[in-house]
Write a protein that holds these residues in place. Structure first.
Motif, short mmCIF file in Angstrom:
data_model
loop_
_atom_site.label_atom_id
_atom_site.label_comp_id
_atom_site.label_asym_id
_atom_site.label_seq_id
_atom_site.Cartn_x
_atom_site.Cartn_y
_atom_site.Cartn_z
N THR A 238 0.85 -1.19 0.00
CA THR A 238 0.00 0.00 0.00
C THR A 238 0.88 1.24 0.00
O THR A 238 1.96 1.26 0.60
N LYS A 239 0.39 2.27 -0.66
CA LYS A 239 1.16 3.52 -0.75
C LYS A 239 0.92 4.38 0.48
O LYS A 239 0.27 5.42 0.43
N SER A 240 1.45 3.93 1.62
CA SER A 240 1.26 4.67 2.87
C SER A 240 2.39 5.65 3.13
O SER A 240 2.24 6.59 3.91
N ALA A 241 3.57 5.41 2.52
CA ALA A 241 4.70 6.33 2.71
C ALA A 241 4.43 7.64 1.99
O ALA A 241 3.80 7.67 0.93
N VAL A 242 4.91 8.74 2.58
CA VAL A 242 4.63 10.07 2.04
C VAL A 242 5.92 10.87 1.90
O VAL A 242 6.78 10.85 2.79
N ARG A 243 6.03 11.56 0.76
CA ARG A 243 7.12 12.49 0.54
C ARG A 243 6.52 13.87 0.30
O ARG A 243 5.65 14.03 -0.57
N VAL A 244 6.92 14.85 1.11
CA VAL A 244 6.39 16.21 0.97
C VAL A 244 7.53 17.12 0.53
O VAL A 244 8.59 17.16 1.16
N THR A 245 7.30 17.86 -0.55
CA THR A 245 8.31 18.80 -1.08
C THR A 245 7.79 20.22 -0.93
O THR A 245 6.67 20.52 -1.36
N HIS A 246 8.61 21.07 -0.30
CA HIS A 246 8.28 22.49 -0.21
C HIS A 246 8.87 23.16 -1.44
O HIS A 246 10.08 23.37 -1.52
N VAL A 247 8.01 23.48 -2.39
CA VAL A 247 8.46 23.94 -3.71
C VAL A 247 9.32 25.22 -3.64
O VAL A 247 10.38 25.29 -4.29
N GLY A 250 12.64 23.96 -2.02
CA GLY A 250 13.18 22.68 -2.47
C GLY A 250 13.43 21.70 -1.34
O GLY A 250 13.98 20.62 -1.55
N ILE A 251 13.04 22.05 -0.12
CA ILE A 251 13.25 21.18 1.04
C ILE A 251 12.25 20.02 0.99
O ILE A 251 11.06 20.22 0.70
N VAL A 252 12.77 18.81 1.27
CA VAL A 252 11.95 17.60 1.17
C VAL A 252 11.94 16.87 2.52
O VAL A 252 12.95 16.85 3.24
N ALA A 253 10.80 16.28 2.86
CA ALA A 253 10.70 15.44 4.06
C ALA A 253 9.88 14.20 3.71
O ALA A 253 8.87 14.30 3.00
N THR A 254 10.31 13.05 4.16
CA THR A 254 9.57 11.82 3.92
C THR A 254 9.27 11.13 5.24
O THR A 254 9.97 11.33 6.24
N CYS A 255 8.23 10.33 5.23
CA CYS A 255 7.91 9.52 6.42
C CYS A 255 7.22 8.25 5.96
O CYS A 255 6.30 8.29 5.14
N GLN A 256 7.68 7.11 6.50
CA GLN A 256 7.07 5.83 6.14
C GLN A 256 6.89 4.93 7.36
O GLN A 256 6.49 3.78 7.23
N ASP A 257 7.18 5.46 8.56
CA ASP A 257 7.11 4.64 9.76
C ASP A 257 5.74 4.64 10.42
O ASP A 257 5.50 3.87 11.35
N GLY A 258 4.84 5.53 9.99
CA GLY A 258 3.51 5.57 10.56
C GLY A 258 2.63 4.45 10.01
O GLY A 258 2.98 3.79 9.03
N LYS A 259 1.47 4.27 10.62
CA LYS A 259 0.59 3.17 10.22
C LYS A 259 -0.33 3.53 9.06
O LYS A 259 -0.94 2.66 8.47
N SER A 260 -0.45 4.83 8.78
CA SER A 260 -1.35 5.24 7.71
C SER A 260 -0.74 6.38 6.92
O SER A 260 0.21 7.04 7.37
N GLN A 261 -1.32 6.63 5.75
CA GLN A 261 -0.84 7.72 4.92
C GLN A 261 -1.03 9.06 5.62
O GLN A 261 -0.16 9.93 5.54
#
Length: 360
Positions: A238-247, A250-261
């Motif tokens: 399931t695509k629960s991991a999230v990558r957020v980009t501050h346009v 250009g700063i990027v943050a990802t998270c995949q350790d949570g239980k949901s998107q």
């Protein structure tokens, strides 16, 4: 300085009165604000109260020396006067430090990023050692830790781990940990018994509240992808991991350790706010201090703030020249001496700068 201290003492005592007021007790917001303000003033108030008492005793001892005393009593009074003089000076030095401007971020929670740098798998294993060290230290302080994102290698080391430490004063104690940490030891992957040098980088950032860093939805791009690594049946399905980009930055943050998107998106935004806030702090500091002393650098072996030498059971902080020969206890979270020494060094440097400003 003493006029400021007296004003501080008056305010502390006024707050004591206010906290006993039933109207304040029935107003949670005012009660919380006054309690925090008094807590912030308490250390300086207690030091100033002791200082005034020592000054009174010092004056009394000096007056006693002018009286007719036998030799034994005079020697006792002189001894007491010497002790009071030393204590008076100690308290004056301490009060000067306590009256330095306080870092507004000191009481904040922190987001810590650790990455394996030079050294491949060994650097990742060392990153895991550092993560364990900080979580053990957090336990001794009564703080909570929460992993926000991680990338584990095949040997159980961390290519990268991002986690939050929550608790009063977390940033004040951990803010000097940012930089390249160097390890010297025989890696588990080394069959020839040779000592290798590897590095991992640490970044410590104060948590930024939404009111401090407002992120416009139109300024971010959100991508989802399948989680990787340990995590149960949903991993890679399931695509629960999230990558957020501050346009804009250009700063990027990802998270995949949570239980949901949704939980991963919330955590990624937490990290993103902290990174944007840290970038703003660096830019502000650069105006006055040029290049940050605590910069992370590239992670190259030659750049380091601290060395962990396993063969000699030695930890050396290169910024202040502190060496401890108890590596195992430090890696188990016994960091009080290192953190205390770094704090004192920073305060002493700040005191010198403050005196320089006054001289000008």
């Amino acid at each position: 300085m003493f006029d400021k201290l007296q004003a501080l003492a008056d305010r502390y005592e006024k707050l004591s009165e206010l906290l006993c007021d039933p109207d304040v007790g029935n107003d949670p917001k005012r009660l919380r604000e006054y309690s925090k303000e008094q807590s912030d003033l308490q250390e300086a108030y207690e030091a100033y109260t002791e200082y005034k008492s020592v000054v009174e005793q010092h004056e009394a001892a000096r007056e006693m020396l002018n009286e007719k005393l036998d030799d034994e009593m005079r020697d006792l009074v002189k001894m007491e006067l010497d002790e009071l003089t030393d204590r008076k000076q100690e308290l004056e030095d301490r009060l000067q430090i306590l009256m330095l401007p306080k870092d507004p971020n000191d009481d904040k929670n922190v987001i810590v990023e650790i990455r394996g740098a030079a050294g491949g798998d060994e650097a990742a294993l060392f990153a895991a050692d550092l993560y364990r060290m900080y979580t053990k230290y957090a336990d001794t302080q009564g703080w909570r830790t929460e992993v926000l994102d991680s990338n584990v290698n095949d040997l159980g080391g961390f290519k990268e781990i991002v986690f939050m430490i929550s608790g009063k004063g977390a940033f004040s104690k951990l803010k000097y940990e940012s930089g390249a940490h160097r390890v010297q030891r025989i890696p588990v992957t080394e069959s020839g018994g040779r000592i290798h040098t590897s590095t991992s980088t640490v970044v410590v950032m104060p948590e930024a509240e939404e009111v401090e860093i407002e992120i416009n939805d139109n300024d971010i791009r959100v991508d989802t992808f399948c989680s990787s690594g340990a995590g149960g049946q949903s991993v890679n399905t399931t695509k629960s991991a999230v990558r957020v980009t501050h346009v804009p930055t250009g700063i990027v943050a990802t998270c995949q350790d949570g239980k949901s998107q949704n939980s991963n998106k919330d955590k990624a935004l937490q990290v993103l706010r902290a990174r944007i806030y840290e970038k703003q702090l660096q830019e502000e500091q650069a105006k006055y201090a040029g290049e940050r002393k605590s910069k992370v650098g590239t992670g190259d072996r030659s750049e380091r703030i601290r060395t962990y030498n396993f063969p000699q059971s030695r930890v050396t902080d290169h910024r202040i020249g502190l060496t401890l020969h108890r590596l195992e206890s430090v890696l188990n979270g016994d960091m009080d001496e290192i953190i205390g020494s770094l704090t004192i060094a920073a305060q002493t440097e700040g005191l010198g700068e403050d005196r320089g400003d006054q001289a000008v």
